[in-house]
Design a protein around this motif. Sequence first.
Motif: not given
Length: 211
Positions: A198-209
């Motif tokens: 979940v942390e990995h996905i959140n980090n990817a999402y935050n990078h994209i946004k």
Amino acid sequence: MQHKTVSLADQVFEHIENDILSGTYKKGDVLTESKLSLELGVSRTPIREALRRLEQEHLIEESGKGSVVIGISEDDLDDIFLIRRQLEGIVCKVAAENHTESQLSELEKIVELQEYYTEKNDPDGIKAMDNQFHEMIYKISKKTIFYEILVTLHKKIQKYRRAAVTNKSRAGASVSEHRALYEAIAKGDGDLASKLSVEHINNAYNHIKGV
């Protein structure tokens, strides 16, 4: 376009879909049967079928002048990551608790290759190993429905993932996160694997946004 055992209509659909999802066709571009027929060297019949399917996938919409590319909207992106947070946490937990030694060995090799390509700053290699890492975990979990959903979602955000792997800072962080996730799975710690996923996905999402 190469004519394989896959039907021509499927080939055309996959080709146009990939061009939309990769950003070759931008939001607002107009696709017409005549234009695509000329570009792909096929008749209008498989193109008409492909456009119909793409409209059902909500990647294009019909206008008076042709099919307008919609692509993946901001809302779509938010929804995709919401689903990934829920499902990938589950498959990582299951993978940690149910893997075999051979599966674990294969997963480690994928991480090592991703580390290698990251060091060499090879975006194509990084992206390929990123795909394989996630898909391997999905396979280990043996959750077929989750696998089908998650692989499709990964494909839908390929344009954003391509941008991430060409960013040296994010690429380095991502492979470190994969290494930590692999180690949690190797230890059989399902709760930690789920948390790290979940942390990995959140980090990817935050990078994209751009957060």
